[in-house]
Design a protein around this motif. Structure first.
Motif, PDB file in Angstrom:
ATOM      1  N   ASN A 233       0.955  -1.232  -0.126  1.00  0.00           N
ATOM      2  CA  ASN A 233      -0.018  -0.126   0.237  1.00  0.00           C
ATOM      3  C   ASN A 233       0.479   1.481  -0.134  1.00  0.00           C
ATOM      4  OD1 ASN A 233      -1.996  -1.720  -0.144  1.00  0.00           O
ATOM      5  ND2 ASN A 233      -2.810  -1.698   2.356  1.00  0.00           N
ATOM      6  N   ALA A 234       2.060   0.894   0.865  1.00  0.00           N
ATOM      7  CA  ALA A 234       2.754   1.974   0.823  1.00  0.00           C
ATOM      8  C   ALA A 234       2.935   2.748  -0.116  1.00  0.00           C
ATOM      9  CB  ALA A 234       3.892   2.104   1.872  1.00  0.00           C
ATOM     10  N   PHE A 235       4.039   1.069  -1.539  1.00  0.00           N
ATOM     11  CA  PHE A 235       4.325   1.854  -2.704  1.00  0.00           C
ATOM     12  C   PHE A 235       3.512   2.437  -3.588  1.00  0.00           C
ATOM     13  CE2 PHE A 235       7.547   1.311  -5.749  1.00  0.00           C
ATOM     14  CZ  PHE A 235       7.318   1.099  -6.795  1.00  0.00           C
ATOM     15  N   MET A 236       2.205   1.907  -3.748  1.00  0.00           N
ATOM     16  CA  MET A 236       1.282   2.517  -4.259  1.00  0.00           C
ATOM     17  C   MET A 236       1.001   3.836  -4.302  1.00  0.00           C
ATOM     18  SD  MET A 236      -1.154  -0.972  -5.184  1.00  0.00           S
ATOM     19  CE  MET A 236      -1.201  -1.901  -3.890  1.00  0.00           C
ATOM     20  N   CYS A 237       0.619   4.036  -3.297  1.00  0.00           N
ATOM     21  CA  CYS A 237       0.572   5.623  -2.794  1.00  0.00           C
ATOM     22  C   CYS A 237       1.275   6.413  -3.303  1.00  0.00           C
ATOM     23  CB  CYS A 237       0.272   5.775  -0.828  1.00  0.00           C
ATOM     24  SG  CYS A 237      -1.319   4.783  -0.178  1.00  0.00           S
ATOM     25  N   GLY A 238       2.285   6.176  -3.158  1.00  0.00           N
ATOM     26  CA  GLY A 238       3.755   6.727  -2.952  1.00  0.00           C
ATOM     27  C   GLY A 238       3.322   7.355  -4.893  1.00  0.00           C
ATOM     28  N   LEU A 239       3.409   6.458  -5.418  1.00  0.00           N
ATOM     29  CA  LEU A 239       3.353   6.515  -6.870  1.00  0.00           C
ATOM     30  C   LEU A 239       2.469   7.524  -7.467  1.00  0.00           C
ATOM     31  CD1 LEU A 239       3.168   2.349  -8.336  1.00  0.00           C
ATOM     32  CD2 LEU A 239       5.311   4.458  -8.099  1.00  0.00           C
ATOM     33  N   GLU A 240       0.571   7.167  -6.581  1.00  0.00           N
ATOM     34  CA  GLU A 240      -0.479   7.436  -6.941  1.00  0.00           C
ATOM     35  C   GLU A 240       0.146   9.451  -6.164  1.00  0.00           C
ATOM     36  OE1 GLU A 240      -3.123   4.327  -5.740  1.00  0.00           O
ATOM     37  OE2 GLU A 240      -2.895   5.871  -4.489  1.00  0.00           O
ATOM     38  N   SER A 241       1.155   9.567  -5.221  1.00  0.00           N
ATOM     39  CA  SER A 241       1.272  11.358  -4.912  1.00  0.00           C
ATOM     40  C   SER A 241       2.000  11.543  -5.902  1.00  0.00           C
ATOM     41  CB  SER A 241       1.526  10.989  -2.986  1.00  0.00           C
ATOM     42  OG  SER A 241       3.844  10.393  -3.613  1.00  0.00           O
ATOM     43  N   ALA A 242       2.890  11.243  -6.766  1.00  0.00           N
ATOM     44  CA  ALA A 242       3.646  11.994  -7.457  1.00  0.00           C
ATOM     45  C   ALA A 242       2.935  11.726  -8.955  1.00  0.00           C
ATOM     46  CB  ALA A 242       5.056  10.867  -7.615  1.00  0.00           C
ATOM     47  N   VAL A 243       2.709  11.312  -9.420  1.00  0.00           N
ATOM     48  CA  VAL A 243       1.466  11.026 -10.889  1.00  0.00           C
ATOM     49  C   VAL A 243       1.244  12.055 -11.094  1.00  0.00           C
ATOM     50  CG1 VAL A 243      -0.875  10.557 -10.247  1.00  0.00           C
ATOM     51  CG2 VAL A 243       0.146   8.873 -12.119  1.00  0.00           C
ATOM     52  N   GLY A 244       1.736  12.745 -11.405  1.00  0.00           N
ATOM     53  CA  GLY A 244       1.541  14.439 -11.824  1.00  0.00           C
ATOM     54  C   GLY A 244       2.550  14.696 -11.572  1.00  0.00           C
ATOM     55  N   GLN A 245       3.124  14.229 -11.358  1.00  0.00           N
ATOM     56  CA  GLN A 245       4.672  14.719 -11.988  1.00  0.00           C
ATOM     57  C   GLN A 245       5.231  14.147 -13.576  1.00  0.00           C
ATOM     58  OE1 GLN A 245       8.202  14.692  -9.186  1.00  0.00           O
ATOM     59  NE2 GLN A 245       6.693  14.739  -7.608  1.00  0.00           N
ATOM     60  N   ARG A 246       4.428  13.163 -14.001  1.00  0.00           N
ATOM     61  CA  ARG A 246       4.801  12.704 -15.057  1.00  0.00           C
ATOM     62  C   ARG A 246       6.206  12.144 -15.521  1.00  0.00           C
ATOM     63  NH1 ARG A 246       0.673  10.770 -16.094  1.00  0.00           N
ATOM     64  NH2 ARG A 246       0.747  10.199 -18.345  1.00  0.00           N
ATOM     65  N   ASN A 247       6.791  11.977 -14.462  1.00  0.00           N
ATOM     66  CA  ASN A 247       8.105  11.481 -14.114  1.00  0.00           C
ATOM     67  C   ASN A 247       8.308  10.065 -13.432  1.00  0.00           C
ATOM     68  OD1 ASN A 247      10.841  10.398 -13.334  1.00  0.00           O
ATOM     69  ND2 ASN A 247      11.373  12.732 -14.243  1.00  0.00           N
ATOM     70  N   ILE A 248       8.493   9.040 -14.485  1.00  0.00           N
ATOM     71  CA  ILE A 248       8.953   7.770 -13.760  1.00  0.00           C
ATOM     72  C   ILE A 248       9.446   7.573 -12.916  1.00  0.00           C
ATOM     73  CG2 ILE A 248      10.100   6.545 -14.782  1.00  0.00           C
ATOM     74  CD1 ILE A 248       8.407   3.515 -14.903  1.00  0.00           C
ATOM     75  N   TYR A 249      10.328   7.868 -12.835  1.00  0.00           N
ATOM     76  CA  TYR A 249      11.642   7.791 -11.631  1.00  0.00           C
ATOM     77  C   TYR A 249      11.254   9.307 -10.672  1.00  0.00           C
ATOM     78  CZ  TYR A 249      14.014   5.186 -14.297  1.00  0.00           C
ATOM     79  OH  TYR A 249      14.610   3.956 -14.980  1.00  0.00           O
ATOM     80  N   ALA A 250      10.886  10.363 -10.195  1.00  0.00           N
ATOM     81  CA  ALA A 250      10.359  10.891  -9.287  1.00  0.00           C
ATOM     82  C   ALA A 250       8.845  10.147  -8.526  1.00  0.00           C
ATOM     83  CB  ALA A 250       9.384  12.054 -10.459  1.00  0.00           C
ATOM     84  N   MET A 251       8.144   9.258  -9.375  1.00  0.00           N
ATOM     85  CA  MET A 251       7.345   8.229  -8.817  1.00  0.00           C
ATOM     86  C   MET A 251       8.053   6.941  -7.977  1.00  0.00           C
ATOM     87  SD  MET A 251       4.232   8.351 -12.429  1.00  0.00           S
ATOM     88  CE  MET A 251       3.539   6.741 -11.187  1.00  0.00           C
ATOM     89  N   TYR A 252       8.594   6.375  -8.505  1.00  0.00           N
ATOM     90  CA  TYR A 252       9.658   5.569  -7.868  1.00  0.00           C
ATOM     91  C   TYR A 252      10.185   6.353  -6.642  1.00  0.00           C
ATOM     92  CZ  TYR A 252       9.447   2.841 -11.853  1.00  0.00           C
ATOM     93  OH  TYR A 252       8.453   1.716 -12.690  1.00  0.00           O
TER      94      TYR A 252
END
Ligand code: G3H
Ligand code: ZN
Length: 280
Positions: A233-252
């Protein structure tokens, strides 16, 4: 890499518990090991049935091996809820340092028989074995059990007479996945199991258990606690929190930070420490 027996020996000495975190990609184990190193805490990186069914076993084993080689803490590579003797052998061949055979849904004698075979093969090559008695209910990675199978203390006594395992998972009302309301853990049953002087006891379904129940479980003998859902859940919440940046490494990076924070909080709780130990 370390074996489960080695790190649970450390936990037994210090009357703490070692976390067993499920991993599903590269970023999760990297973030977990960073947290473990902050607390000089051994860590068990667990590959479960979901990852295996997704064909990720060998890939994740390679990732864990490299991370373990570079880590400053003992790292165990562990098979979670091993589904068959054959699967545990495949993991031995892939370099796991610990395997679980989950025979809790089988007739007692069948669980004993197969676990004995797994122990014989694993111990021959220096790998530890975890067994399970009393089903851990809930659904996870396709493993589902009914609620009505709490561990039978007499079976624990008979099992540990016949099988030389390095850790024993017991069902005391714990469940996979987040709990509906407060968990109802049978601490009396845990205390009776511990009174038999068993191998280190394991609590599955660590996500969502309140801190005071975790501390009480450890005080009564639990030495390994599995956590998967909160990490995922933490991993998925983190991805969702950064999805607006449209940058996969920022999401990771955001996802890894969330995983790190959950892992660090679990390590603090399981180890009974408050703040990160400053690395000199
Ligand atoms: O086998 C995995 C663990 O028991 C994880 O349980 O997802 O409830 O933390 P959890
Ligand atoms: Zn489990």
């Amino acid at each position: 890499m370390a074996t489960l027996k080695e790190v649970l020996g450390i936990a037994t000495q210090s009357k703490t518990a070692i976390p067993g975190f499920n991993i599903d990609n590269i970023e999760i184990p990297e973030a977990i090991i960073t947290a473990a190193e902050e607390y000089h805490c051994p860590v068990i990186l667990t590959i479960g049935q979901g990852a295996i069914q997704a064909g990720q076993m060998h890939h994740l084993a390679d990732v864990v091996r490299r991370l373990a080689d570079e880590s400053t803490v003992p790292v165990v590579m562990h098979l979670d809820h091993g589904a068959s003797y054959e699967q545990t052998i495949q993991c031995l061949r892939a370099g796991f340092t610990s395997v679980m055979f989950d025979g809790s849904h089988l007739p007692f004698e069948e669980n004993v028989r197969i676990t004995q075979e797994v122990v014989k093969a694993a111990h021959a090559v220096g790998v530890s074995v975890e067994a399970e008695l009393g089903a851990i209910y809930g659904v996870e990675d396709g493993i589902s059990h009914s609620r009505d199978n709490l561990v039978d203390v007499d079976e624990v006594a008979r099992f540990i007479q016949q099988v030389d395992v390095d850790a024993l998972a017991i069902g005391i009302g714990n469940a996979h996945g987040m709990y509906q309301g407060l968990p109802r853990l049978d601490f009396d049953r845990l205390q009776q199991c511990q009174a038999l002087n068993p191998p280190p006891l394991v609590l599955h379904g660590g996500s969502g258990i309140p801190d005071d129940m975790i501390r009480r479980s450890i005080a009564l003998g639990i030495r390994k606690i599995n956590v998967a859902t909160e990490i995922r859940n933490a991993f998925m919440c983190g991805l969702e929190s950064a999805v607006g940046q449209r940058n996969i490494y920022a999401m990771y990076r955001a996802a890894a930070q969330c995983v790190h924070d959950v892992a660090a909080a679990k390590i603090r709780l399981f180890q009974g420490v408050e703040a990160p130990i400053q690395i000199a």
